[in-house]
Write an enzyme that holds these catalytic residues in place. Structure first.
Site, mmCIF file in Angstrom:
data_model
loop_
_atom_site.group_PDB
_atom_site.id
_atom_site.type_symbol
_atom_site.label_atom_id
_atom_site.label_comp_id
_atom_site.label_asym_id
_atom_site.label_seq_id
_atom_site.Cartn_x
_atom_site.Cartn_y
_atom_site.Cartn_z
ATOM 1 N N ARG A 73 -53.285 10.518 15.410
ATOM 2 C CA ARG A 73 -52.385 10.076 16.484
ATOM 3 C C ARG A 73 -53.078 9.036 17.362
ATOM 4 O O ARG A 73 -52.465 8.064 17.794
ATOM 5 C CB ARG A 73 -51.916 11.276 17.304
ATOM 6 C CG ARG A 73 -50.771 10.942 18.229
ATOM 7 C CD ARG A 73 -50.128 12.189 18.801
ATOM 8 N NE ARG A 73 -51.060 12.959 19.614
ATOM 9 C CZ ARG A 73 -50.822 14.176 20.080
ATOM 10 N NH1 ARG A 73 -49.670 14.780 19.834
ATOM 11 N NH2 ARG A 73 -51.719 14.805 20.813
ATOM 12 N N GLU A 97 -38.162 15.053 26.011
ATOM 13 C CA GLU A 97 -39.260 16.008 26.192
ATOM 14 C C GLU A 97 -39.572 16.126 27.673
ATOM 15 O O GLU A 97 -38.833 15.603 28.502
ATOM 16 C CB GLU A 97 -40.482 15.576 25.375
ATOM 17 C CG GLU A 97 -41.040 14.206 25.736
ATOM 18 C CD GLU A 97 -42.323 13.869 24.986
ATOM 19 O OE1 GLU A 97 -43.081 14.777 24.632
ATOM 20 O OE2 GLU A 97 -42.563 12.668 24.778
ATOM 21 N N LYS A 147 -49.821 8.163 22.760
ATOM 22 C CA LYS A 147 -50.432 8.826 23.922
ATOM 23 C C LYS A 147 -51.161 7.794 24.786
ATOM 24 O O LYS A 147 -52.388 7.791 24.892
ATOM 25 C CB LYS A 147 -51.350 9.957 23.444
ATOM 26 C CG LYS A 147 -51.335 11.146 24.388
ATOM 27 C CD LYS A 147 -51.779 12.401 23.699
ATOM 28 C CE LYS A 147 -52.171 13.500 24.666
ATOM 29 N NZ LYS A 147 -51.124 13.929 25.587
HETATM 30 N N1 PLP Z 1 -45.532 15.484 24.796
HETATM 31 C C1 PLP Z 1 -46.313 14.900 25.707
HETATM 32 C C2 PLP Z 1 -45.730 13.837 26.559
HETATM 33 C C3 PLP Z 1 -47.662 15.282 25.839
HETATM 34 O O1 PLP Z 1 -48.446 14.724 26.752
HETATM 35 C C4 PLP Z 1 -48.160 16.306 25.005
HETATM 36 C C5 PLP Z 1 -49.555 16.706 25.089
HETATM 37 O O2 PLP Z 1 -50.382 16.330 24.349
HETATM 38 C C6 PLP Z 1 -47.303 16.886 24.082
HETATM 39 C C7 PLP Z 1 -46.001 16.451 24.003
HETATM 40 C C8 PLP Z 1 -47.779 17.950 23.166
HETATM 41 O O3 PLP Z 1 -48.557 17.428 22.131
HETATM 42 P P1 PLP Z 1 -49.663 18.286 21.409
HETATM 43 O O4 PLP Z 1 -48.990 19.501 20.908
HETATM 44 O O5 PLP Z 1 -50.152 17.421 20.326
HETATM 45 O O6 PLP Z 1 -50.690 18.608 22.431
HETATM 46 C C1 COI Z 2 -52.100 18.171 26.268
HETATM 47 O O1 COI Z 2 -51.344 19.141 26.130
HETATM 48 O O2 COI Z 2 -53.181 18.095 25.690
HETATM 49 C C2 COI Z 2 -51.756 17.076 27.118
HETATM 50 O O3 COI Z 2 -52.327 16.038 26.973
HETATM 51 C C3 COI Z 2 -50.734 17.252 28.130
HETATM 52 C C4 COI Z 2 -51.234 16.874 29.473
HETATM 53 C C5 COI Z 2 -50.025 16.766 30.321
HETATM 54 C C6 COI Z 2 -52.221 17.846 30.010
#
Ligand code: PLP
Ligand code: COI
Length: 341
Positions: free
Chosen positions: A82, A220, A184
């Site tokens: 990612r 989201e 991200k």
């Molecule tokens: N959506 C957003 C905007 C996020 O910042 C995060 C955090 O990483 C997620 C979703 C969840 O992603 P992940 O499950 O890869 O941590």
């Molecule tokens: C994560 O879940 O790792 C994120 O980056 C989300 C953040 C809002 C803490």
């Protein structure tokens, strides 16, 4: 290895400086060999790309102590992939996947004393990030970059742990169609700061963002994807080009299908159908899977049947299976667990 004297059970989601961090510099078209350092400060020029044009991105993953005392992390290869997609969209150099995973391992190993013990409810949050470090004044990408990883022990992202949340439908947008919502980039989070401060001021835990073009579809929250459960037990998650492809959400969909035998569906979710779901959860590395009890749409409330005191039954099973896999109580699918030591 003696653990640090930390009140693990009562940690919130905050930054606490640990001993070591990883750093690698990109210059003249190549990454250097990278190193661990005890220096937690970053020194860059006043005109650095990150400071002027927000050229920065990050990742988030966790390390866990398993039931049998190993230290592991969860699918770091997907964070590397990612970050690669993010870097390409932001005109940043790619930090190679094998080096990314190796740097995560080195950083956790060097901070072993901060990895929370099994059963404490805390985990070690790992934050890889990259930014433009050389000067730019015309609008263009920097020529030099820094990739770093620090880690910090954390408790639950939402105060109250797994208590159901109250969220509101946001009047602010998070991501534009064809914009940067699917990567991200730090800028997505800068965008969301006013919305989250305002939500908290109004007594809400998070924002539900709808699609910016029509405001009819669920996207989201500021830091997690949505999962819903239908009356007949199907797990549904929104499909959109402008949400972050959550690793937790992708993993939970596999858990729902392969471990719990549930039907799963990734599709457009219209806000108008949300009232018909029986459960709603926020999923992400930090959020794990946090149940939503209530959604406020400009005064109109949608209350899920599990109420404001406990998780719904499907959310609970998903939570227990995923955390069971992460903590080594349940056998993981091939390749999901990276053993650090
Ligand atoms: N959506 C957003 C905007 C996020 O910042 C995060 C955090 O990483 C997620 C979703 C969840 O992603 P992940 O499950 O890869 O941590
Ligand atoms: C994560 O879940 O790792 C994120 O980056 C989300 C953040 C809002 C803490």
């Amino acid at each position: 290895m003696e653990k640090k004297n930390i009140d693990w059970e009562n940690l919130g989601f905050g930054y606490a400086q640990t001993d070591m961090r990883y750093v690698s510099n990109y210059k003249n078209g190549a990454w250097d060999e990278g190193t661990l350092t005890s220096d937690s400060n970053v020194v860059i020029n006043e005109c650095a790309g990150v400071l002027q044009y927000a050229q920065t991105c990050f990742e988030g993953l966790k390390a866990y102590t398993t039931e049998d005392g190993r230290i592991v992390c969860f699918r770091p290869d997907l964070n590397a992939e990612r970050m690669e997609a993010t870097a390409q969209r932001l005109e940043m150099p790619v930090f190679p996947k094998d080096r990314f995973v190796d740097a995560v391992v080195k950083t956790v190993e060097a901070n072993e004393a901060y990895v929370p013990p099994y059963g404490s409810g805390a985990t070690l949050y790992i934050r890889p990030y990259m930014f433009g470090s050389s000067s730019v004044i015309g609008v263009k990408p920097a020529e030099e970059y820094q990739f770093r990883i620090f880690c910090t022990p954390v408790g639950p992202y939402f105060k109250g742990g797994v208590k159901p949340l109250t969220i509101r439908v946001s009047d602010f947008d998070r991501a534009a169609p064809h914009g940067t919502g699917h990567i991200k980039a730090g800028l997505n989070y800068a965008m969301s700061l006013h919305a989250i401060v305002d939500a908290h001021d109004q007594g809400f835990d998070e924002n539900m963002y709808l699609d910016a073009a029509t405001r009819t579809r669920v996207e989201e929250t500021g830091g997690a994807n949505f999962l819903f459960v239908t009356k007949d037990g199907k797990v549904v998650t929104p499909k959109s080009e402008s949400i972050l492809p959550s690793i937790t959400r992708r993993s939970l969909m596999t858990v729902a299908k392969d471990y719990l035998g549930l039907e799963v569906e990734e599709r457009e979710v219209f806000f108008e159908e949300v009232k018909d779901f029986t459960e709603c959860g926020l999923c992400g590395t930090a959020a794990v899977i946090s149940p939503v009890g209530k959604i406020n749409d400009h005064g109109r409330e949608i209350c899920f049947p599990s109420g404001m005191n406990e998780m719904g039954p499907v959310t609970k099973k998903l939570y227990e299976t995923l955390t069971g896999i992460q903590m080594g109580r349940i056998e993981a699918p091939e390749g999901w667990i990276k053993v650090i030591k």
